[in-house]
Scaffold this motif. Structure first.
Motif, PDB file in Angstrom:
ATOM      1  N   ILE B  62       0.810  -1.210   0.000  1.00 30.09           N
ATOM      2  CA  ILE B  62       0.000   0.000   0.000  1.00 30.09           C
ATOM      3  C   ILE B  62       0.850   1.269   0.000  1.00 30.09           C
ATOM      4  N   GLU B  63       1.981   1.202   0.643  1.00 31.36           N
ATOM      5  CA  GLU B  63       2.827   2.389   0.708  1.00 31.36           C
ATOM      6  C   GLU B  63       3.381   2.783  -0.655  1.00 31.36           C
ATOM      7  N   HIS B  66       0.708   4.848  -4.215  1.00 30.56           N
ATOM      8  CA  HIS B  66       0.611   6.209  -4.761  1.00 30.56           C
ATOM      9  C   HIS B  66       1.700   6.461  -5.824  1.00 30.56           C
ATOM     10  N   SER B  77      -5.700   8.404  -7.558  1.00 30.78           N
ATOM     11  CA  SER B  77      -5.921   6.967  -7.404  1.00 30.78           C
ATOM     12  C   SER B  77      -7.052   6.497  -8.324  1.00 30.78           C
ATOM     13  N   PHE B  82     -10.691   3.642  -2.577  1.00 31.70           N
ATOM     14  CA  PHE B  82      -9.379   3.677  -1.951  1.00 31.70           C
ATOM     15  C   PHE B  82      -8.606   4.863  -2.494  1.00 31.70           C
ATOM     16  N   ARG B  83      -8.670   5.928  -1.782  1.00 30.63           N
ATOM     17  CA  ARG B  83      -8.042   7.139  -2.291  1.00 30.63           C
ATOM     18  C   ARG B  83      -6.809   7.457  -1.448  1.00 30.63           C
ATOM     19  N   CYS B  84      -5.699   7.408  -2.124  1.00 32.19           N
ATOM     20  CA  CYS B  84      -4.457   7.677  -1.406  1.00 32.19           C
ATOM     21  C   CYS B  84      -4.053   9.144  -1.556  1.00 32.19           C
ATOM     22  N   CYS B  85      -4.716   9.858  -2.496  1.00 30.45           N
ATOM     23  CA  CYS B  85      -4.311  11.241  -2.704  1.00 30.45           C
ATOM     24  C   CYS B  85      -5.510  12.099  -3.092  1.00 30.45           C
TER      25      CYS B  85
END
Lengths: 567, 85
Positions: B62-63, B66, B77, B82-85
């Protein structure tokens, strides 16, 4: 003259160039600053940008720039006599190559480690950059074609070299797997790999390989060329860690071992130079020394290819700006040393003047012998082997195979890298011009290899004579590239209000010689009916002239600005 | 003697690695990108027969998600949930 005297004069001259001239250039012209933060620090990513020990950096810069070309060019150029070739190598290394390679690193380091191509865009114009890339493409095309022909000729002349040369690929792959997949340390694979490499040479002596006289109408030379490009296509698609990286590495080791063997043998055997200082008896179709000498020896005197290496990888790894002198100037000096020993091999490696003339002037076994059949690798191998046999007590056949393998491996690695680079260029064109088929790796490799094959065969490589037809054109393109790089450096110097004559003078000379050579070849190729090379020559001339005009315009602009500022 | 050998080994290792460090890193990254696609394929609507197994790996990767989707040309994303940004 004794060859030791020649070697000493040459080496002392180029080393004094490093000691005095490069110091002057570093302090007064490029004004290197030990406190300047190089891109290896400011852009450090531990991938491309890594501060590297200057000795290591010099080692891989030198091995990247030195290959088969500083062997082939000087070995051919002694056809005009040893003196012009020797003087051009020594003066070229001192005042041309050193300043060029060193300057390309400096210019790149001062501009975020941009390549010379990108620098042309920044310093001159974007149009000049695009034209510059065309010259680079043709250079790669010719490198691949000319080295394929040279290797093919070497395999035919020394069939004992076939097994050792191909075995090097197995050794390289084994080293790659041991290091990357099995995590073995570097030391043992290096030692064992090098021993195997030299041990297999003895096997080659026992099992020489000769291809059939004809397969599908193709003679042995043509068969080898097809095999070599098939190999280069596969090699360029393989992961770099598996073949290209370990192959380059063992080649680097070979270069140092080979230089040690040759200079050691010269020192012990102390042969006399039997070739004339100026040779009045030349084979038929030998071009005039002026301007052809200056393109026949490109690598070894000055080479545009070095600028690509200097600004491509070296500048990204330079720890201190002051290291540029050590890495760049001394790197070209290493290549000059290789060229000097190649001249010695090709002029002192024959017992008598008659023996030398039987190779260089009139071949008793070949009534159709002309300049086009003069094999540079063969001359180097024949002469160098005799010196190595006399000096080190090696059997003559073994020494000949050893030197052939050395030259073939240099040329082979350059081909591997050359085809790979061409594939990248074709893929990039596919992306830029939106041709999806070209972005495919296999298609792009096919296009790159196909173009090289057309050139190798179109130039007469099928009967083994193509190498010498392409060689001067290759040298011309290489020198034009060097001229363009020097011009970019000069524009930078003018912008910085510093003296530019130390780069402009070699630029004017080398460009003039290259353009004159291109024009001479144009009429010679047209007269020979070689329209493929005529077309390539025309494109190179036009492209070079356009880039020059763009650069001269930038230069004048900067000069005017400097003059206005002074008032 | 031992320290000299160690220094020689270091220099040799650097001589081997330095010219190709970038090319090898890029090749490794290309392999990793393909692997990321395998792992997140199902979430993006691409059927993945190994989804049962790759699901386990998602928290571990997951890290890097992005960095991966931006490198693939997607500014944001691609996953709604699942929004990382």
């Amino acid at each position: 003259m004794n060859a030791i005297v020649l070697a000493v004069i040459g080496l002392v001259a180029v080393f004094s160039g490093y000691r005095f001239y490069s110091k002057f250039v570093a302090e007064k012209i490029y004004r290197l600053d030990p406190d300047f933060q190089t891109p290896a620090h400011t852009m450090r990513d531990d991938i491309d940008y890594v501060p590297t020990n200057r000795v290591v950096l010099w080692g891989h810069h030198f091995t990247a720039v030195a290959g088969a070309a500083p062997i082939i060019g000087p070995s051919i150029a002694v056809v005009w006599g040893w003196l012009p070739a020797f003087l051009w190598v020594v003066i070229g290394t001192m005042f041309f190559a050193g300043v060029h390679d060193f300057g390309a690193i400096w210019a790149s380091v001062r501009n975020k480690a941009l390549s010379v191509g990108s620098l042309t865009g920044e310093v001159v114009s974007h149009r000049a950059r695009n034209l510059f890339m065309i010259v680079v493409f043709f250079l790669l095309l010719m490198v691949n074609a000319v080295f394929a022909v040279a290797i093919s000729d070497a395999f035919i002349a020394t069939p004992a070299s076939v097994i050792p040369a191909w075995s090097a690929i197995v050794v390289a792959v084994a080293i790659g797997i041991l290091l990357y997949r099995m995590g073995v340390g570097i030391m043992w694979p290096t030692i064992v790999g090098t021993i195997i490499l030299y041990a297999v040479i003895a096997l080659g002596e026992i099992v020489p390989v000769e291809l059939p006289a004809s397969i599908g109408g193709l003679g042995p030379a043509a068969q080898w060329i097809v095999i070599l490009f098939a190999y280069a296509a596969v090699a360029s698609m393989l992961p770099v860690w598996l073949l290209l990286q370990p192959r380059d590495y063992i080649n680097g080791i070979q270069l140092f071992v080979g230089l040690g063997i040759l200079y050691g043998a010269v020192l012990i055997a102390s042969p006399d130079v039997v070739a004339p200082a100026l040779n009045p008896n030349r084979p038929p179709a030998t071009p005039p020394i002026m301007p052809l000498l200056f393109v026949t020896i490109a690598c070894g005197a000055i080479s545009g290819f070095h600028g690509l290496v200097s600004s491509g990888t070296t500048s990204k790894q330079l720890n201190k700006e002051t290291d540029a002198r050590f890495v760049g100037y001394l790197g070209s000096l290493g290549e000059g040393a290789l060229a000097i020993v190649a001249i010695i091999a090709a002029t002192a490696g024959f017992s008598t003047l008659a023996d030398w003339e039987a190779f260089y002037v009139v071949r008793p076994d070949n009534p159709d012998f002309t300049f086009a059949n003069l094999g540079g690798v063969t001359a180097f191998v024949q002469g160098g082997a005799r010196i190595a046999a006399d000096g080190l007590g090696l059997p003559l056949g073994f020494a000949a195979t050893l030197l052939t393998v050395m030259a073939v491996l240099f040329a082979g690695t350059t081909m591997d890298a050359g085809v790979r680079l061409q594939r990248y260029i074709v893929q990039e064109w596919g992306t830029i011009y939106r041709i999806p088929a070209l972005t495919n790796g296999y298609t792009a490799t096919g296009v790159a290899v196909g173009a090289c094959l057309v050139l190798a065969f179109g130039a007469g490589g099928a009967d083994g004579s193509g190498g010498m037809v392409i060689w001067p054109l290759f040298g011309t393109t290489n020198q034009l590239l060097a001229g363009l790089t020097l011009l970019v450096i000069s524009v930078m110097l003018v912008k910085l209000r510093r003296p530019s004559r130390y780069t402009l003078t070699p630029m004017v000379f080398v460009t003039t010689m290259a353009l004159l050579s291109a024009l001479y070849q144009l009429q010679a190729l047209y007269a020979a009916g070689n329209y493929l090379l005529v077309a390539i020559d025309v494109v190179i001339i036009i492209t070079a002239i356009f880039v020059m005009l763009e650069a001269v315009s930038a230069l004048m602009r900067e000069r005017r600005a400097a003059a206005a500022e002074a008032h | 003697m031992k320290s000299r050998l160690e220094r020689a080994r270091e220099l040799l290792g650097e001589f081997y690695a330095a010219p190709y460090r970038g090319a090898v890193a890029r090749a490794r990254r290309d392999e990793d990108d393909l692997f990321m696609l395998f792992v997140f394929a199902e979430m993006m609507g691409v059927p993945n027969p190994a989804a049962y197994y790759t699901l386990e790996l998602q928290p571990l990767l997951i890290e890097r998600f992005h960095e991966w989707h931006t490198r693939m040309g997607l500014e944001h994303s691609p996953l709604d949930h699942f929004r990382c940004c």
